[in-house]
Write a protein that holds these residues in place. Structure first.
Motif, PDB file in Angstrom:
ATOM      1  N   PHE A  77      34.582  78.129  45.693  1.00 28.06           N
ATOM      2  CA  PHE A  77      33.003  77.907  46.124  1.00 28.06           C
ATOM      3  C   PHE A  77      31.782  78.076  44.786  1.00 28.06           C
ATOM      4  CE2 PHE A  77      28.913  80.279  46.529  1.00 28.06           C
ATOM      5  CZ  PHE A  77      28.378  79.520  47.588  1.00 28.06           C
ATOM      6  N   TRP A  78      32.335  78.921  43.853  1.00 30.92           N
ATOM      7  CA  TRP A  78      31.445  79.012  42.559  1.00 30.92           C
ATOM      8  C   TRP A  78      31.815  77.733  41.712  1.00 30.92           C
ATOM      9  CZ3 TRP A  78      27.682  81.748  42.957  1.00 30.92           C
ATOM     10  CH2 TRP A  78      27.808  82.968  43.873  1.00 30.92           C
ATOM     11  N   LEU A  79      32.889  77.326  41.696  1.00 31.73           N
ATOM     12  CA  LEU A  79      33.018  76.131  40.990  1.00 31.73           C
ATOM     13  C   LEU A  79      32.354  74.844  41.313  1.00 31.73           C
ATOM     14  CD1 LEU A  79      36.913  76.355  39.970  1.00 31.73           C
ATOM     15  CD2 LEU A  79      34.993  76.591  38.492  1.00 31.73           C
ATOM     16  N   ASN A  80      32.654  74.685  42.838  1.00 34.11           N
ATOM     17  CA  ASN A  80      31.394  73.638  43.372  1.00 34.11           C
ATOM     18  C   ASN A  80      30.147  73.948  43.303  1.00 34.11           C
ATOM     19  OD1 ASN A  80      33.009  71.403  44.976  1.00 34.11           O
ATOM     20  ND2 ASN A  80      34.136  73.399  45.396  1.00 34.11           N
ATOM     21  N   LEU A  81      29.424  75.171  43.267  1.00 29.42           N
ATOM     22  CA  LEU A  81      28.139  75.149  43.213  1.00 29.42           C
ATOM     23  C   LEU A  81      27.778  75.123  41.711  1.00 29.42           C
ATOM     24  CD1 LEU A  81      25.618  76.448  44.517  1.00 29.42           C
ATOM     25  CD2 LEU A  81      26.276  78.773  43.779  1.00 29.42           C
ATOM     26  N   ALA A  82      28.536  75.525  40.531  1.00 32.98           N
ATOM     27  CA  ALA A  82      28.311  75.138  39.324  1.00 32.98           C
ATOM     28  C   ALA A  82      28.060  73.500  39.158  1.00 32.98           C
ATOM     29  CB  ALA A  82      29.206  75.711  38.385  1.00 32.98           C
ATOM     30  N   ALA A  83      29.192  72.900  39.733  1.00 33.21           N
ATOM     31  CA  ALA A  83      29.057  71.461  39.525  1.00 33.21           C
ATOM     32  C   ALA A  83      27.747  70.884  40.179  1.00 33.21           C
ATOM     33  CB  ALA A  83      30.107  70.863  40.397  1.00 33.21           C
ATOM     34  N   ILE A  84      27.256  71.387  41.292  1.00 36.55           N
ATOM     35  CA  ILE A  84      26.015  70.737  41.946  1.00 36.55           C
ATOM     36  C   ILE A  84      24.768  71.265  40.998  1.00 36.55           C
ATOM     37  CG2 ILE A  84      24.444  71.434  43.722  1.00 36.55           C
ATOM     38  CD1 ILE A  84      26.797  71.775  45.659  1.00 36.55           C
ATOM     39  N   VAL A  85      25.014  72.381  40.271  1.00 36.16           N
ATOM     40  CA  VAL A  85      23.628  72.686  39.504  1.00 36.16           C
ATOM     41  C   VAL A  85      23.688  71.996  38.375  1.00 36.16           C
ATOM     42  CG1 VAL A  85      22.872  74.438  37.779  1.00 36.16           C
ATOM     43  CG2 VAL A  85      23.599  74.985  40.027  1.00 36.16           C
ATOM     44  N   VAL A  86      24.994  71.708  37.779  1.00 36.26           N
ATOM     45  CA  VAL A  86      24.817  70.312  36.688  1.00 36.26           C
ATOM     46  C   VAL A  86      24.643  69.060  37.219  1.00 36.26           C
ATOM     47  CG1 VAL A  86      26.484  69.345  35.077  1.00 36.26           C
ATOM     48  CG2 VAL A  86      26.948  71.823  35.353  1.00 36.26           C
ATOM     49  N   ALA A  87      24.972  68.621  38.282  1.00 32.90           N
ATOM     50  CA  ALA A  87      24.683  67.418  38.909  1.00 32.90           C
ATOM     51  C   ALA A  87      23.097  67.248  39.212  1.00 32.90           C
ATOM     52  CB  ALA A  87      25.377  67.102  40.320  1.00 32.90           C
ATOM     53  N   VAL A  88      22.506  68.545  39.441  1.00 35.89           N
ATOM     54  CA  VAL A  88      20.992  68.450  39.444  1.00 35.89           C
ATOM     55  C   VAL A  88      20.471  68.014  38.220  1.00 35.89           C
ATOM     56  CG1 VAL A  88      19.050  69.573  39.926  1.00 35.89           C
ATOM     57  CG2 VAL A  88      20.688  69.740  41.548  1.00 35.89           C
ATOM     58  N   PHE A  89      21.122  68.494  36.758  1.00 32.92           N
ATOM     59  CA  PHE A  89      20.467  68.081  35.822  1.00 32.92           C
ATOM     60  C   PHE A  89      20.817  66.678  35.353  1.00 32.92           C
ATOM     61  CE2 PHE A  89      20.397  72.569  35.108  1.00 32.92           C
ATOM     62  CZ  PHE A  89      19.088  72.820  34.815  1.00 32.92           C
ATOM     63  N   ASN A  90      22.264  66.207  35.881  1.00 35.74           N
ATOM     64  CA  ASN A  90      22.465  65.069  35.574  1.00 35.74           C
ATOM     65  C   ASN A  90      21.684  63.924  36.396  1.00 35.74           C
ATOM     66  OD1 ASN A  90      24.269  62.841  34.810  1.00 35.74           O
ATOM     67  ND2 ASN A  90      25.905  63.271  36.196  1.00 35.74           N
ATOM     68  N   ALA A  91      21.316  64.080  37.517  1.00 35.49           N
ATOM     69  CA  ALA A  91      20.495  63.472  38.304  1.00 35.49           C
ATOM     70  C   ALA A  91      18.774  63.261  37.744  1.00 35.49           C
ATOM     71  CB  ALA A  91      20.151  63.959  39.593  1.00 35.49           C
ATOM     72  N   LEU A  92      18.374  64.485  37.093  1.00 40.68           N
ATOM     73  CA  LEU A  92      17.079  64.398  35.836  1.00 40.68           C
ATOM     74  C   LEU A  92      17.204  63.477  34.912  1.00 40.68           C
ATOM     75  CD1 LEU A  92      16.018  67.867  36.243  1.00 40.68           C
ATOM     76  CD2 LEU A  92      15.004  66.158  37.652  1.00 40.68           C
ATOM     77  N   VAL A  93      18.521  63.511  34.026  1.00 42.53           N
ATOM     78  CA  VAL A  93      18.998  62.742  33.047  1.00 42.53           C
ATOM     79  C   VAL A  93      18.980  61.202  33.512  1.00 42.53           C
ATOM     80  CG1 VAL A  93      20.514  61.966  31.381  1.00 42.53           C
ATOM     81  CG2 VAL A  93      20.035  64.523  31.811  1.00 42.53           C
ATOM     82  N   HIS A  94      19.143  60.924  34.555  1.00 42.36           N
ATOM     83  CA  HIS A  94      19.267  59.640  35.043  1.00 42.36           C
ATOM     84  C   HIS A  94      17.980  59.019  35.530  1.00 42.36           C
ATOM     85  CE1 HIS A  94      23.918  60.018  34.900  1.00 42.36           C
ATOM     86  NE2 HIS A  94      23.806  58.774  34.916  1.00 42.36           N
ATOM     87  N   THR A  95      16.926  59.728  35.602  1.00 45.85           N
ATOM     88  CA  THR A  95      15.676  59.459  35.896  1.00 45.85           C
ATOM     89  C   THR A  95      14.890  58.654  34.610  1.00 45.85           C
ATOM     90  OG1 THR A  95      14.714  61.460  35.433  1.00 45.85           O
ATOM     91  CG2 THR A  95      15.368  60.933  37.718  1.00 45.85           C
ATOM     92  N   ARG A  96      15.722  58.912  33.589  1.00 46.32           N
ATOM     93  CA  ARG A  96      14.948  58.399  32.355  1.00 46.32           C
ATOM     94  C   ARG A  96      15.304  56.886  32.192  1.00 46.32           C
ATOM     95  NH1 ARG A  96      17.966  62.186  27.798  1.00 46.32           N
ATOM     96  NH2 ARG A  96      17.260  64.083  28.546  1.00 46.32           N
ATOM     97  N   ASP A  97      14.729  56.324  31.279  1.00 44.96           N
ATOM     98  CA  ASP A  97      15.112  55.011  30.830  1.00 44.96           C
ATOM     99  C   ASP A  97      16.749  54.970  30.641  1.00 44.96           C
ATOM    100  OD1 ASP A  97      14.363  52.174  30.045  1.00 44.96           O
ATOM    101  OD2 ASP A  97      14.864  52.708  28.258  1.00 44.96           O
ATOM    102  N   ALA A  98      17.246  53.691  31.068  1.00 43.39           N
ATOM    103  CA  ALA A  98      18.604  53.375  31.166  1.00 43.39           C
ATOM    104  C   ALA A  98      19.024  53.681  29.499  1.00 43.39           C
ATOM    105  CB  ALA A  98      19.068  52.158  31.389  1.00 43.39           C
ATOM    106  N   TYR A  99      18.307  53.188  28.515  1.00 39.30           N
ATOM    107  CA  TYR A  99      18.876  53.568  27.224  1.00 39.30           C
ATOM    108  C   TYR A  99      18.865  54.850  26.808  1.00 39.30           C
ATOM    109  CZ  TYR A  99      18.357  48.518  27.091  1.00 39.30           C
ATOM    110  OH  TYR A  99      18.449  47.141  27.591  1.00 39.30           O
ATOM    111  N   ALA A 100      18.238  55.722  27.521  1.00 37.88           N
ATOM    112  CA  ALA A 100      18.038  57.106  26.899  1.00 37.88           C
ATOM    113  C   ALA A 100      19.263  58.074  27.937  1.00 37.88           C
ATOM    114  CB  ALA A 100      16.791  57.706  27.470  1.00 37.88           C
TER     115      ALA A 100
END
Length: 136
Positions: A77-100
């Motif tokens: 449970f905790w490993l999956n929750l940690a992955a979801i938190v990282v994925a939220v930041f990953n989604a925010l990074v992917h909102t940038r311009d493609a080159y960034a």
């Protein structure tokens, strides 16, 4: 019913996140923007599909089945929750311009996939529990 929903929906986010990792690595190697946009969609869809299994898992591990849940269930449970938190930041990074998004998108995709994979390994190697034998 909850076990069936969890069993069907739990592998889906992992597939989306692995796909996003592959797309991010392909974008980093080729520079074709299509791969970056695809990775952004896969991360977002993985997050959408990760919510329901985690809620079911939350109730199974921490609320209703506390007496028969194992330390492996809690660690998963905790490993999956940690992955979801990282994925939220990953989604925010992917909102940038493609080159960034390179290299942060690739590293965040790796950090999203690794805890989920580790959770699958923990669950696979834990041995049988009372809950599994009761539903077999």
């Amino acid at each position: 019913m909850a076990n069936a929903v969890y069993g069907v929906l739990n592998p889906i986010p992992f597939g989306f996140f692995v796909g996003a990792l592959i797309f991010d690595a392909t974008y980093a190697a080729t520079g074709t923007i299509l791969w970056a946009r695809g990775a952004a969609w896969l991360v977002s869809l993985g997050l959408v599909f990760a919510v329901v299994p985690r809620l079911v898992n939350l109730t199974q591990v921490w609320i209703t089945s506390r007496r028969i849940s194992t330390p492996a269930d809690r660690l998963d449970f905790w490993l999956n929750l940690a992955a979801i938190v990282v994925a939220v930041f990953n989604a925010l990074v992917h909102t940038r311009d493609a080159y960034a998004i390179v290299p942060a998108g690739v590293w965040l995709s790796v950090l999203t996939v690794l805890p989920i994979a580790a959770g699958h390994v923990v669950i696979a190697t834990r041995g049988g529990t009372q809950r599994e034998t009761a539903h077999a």
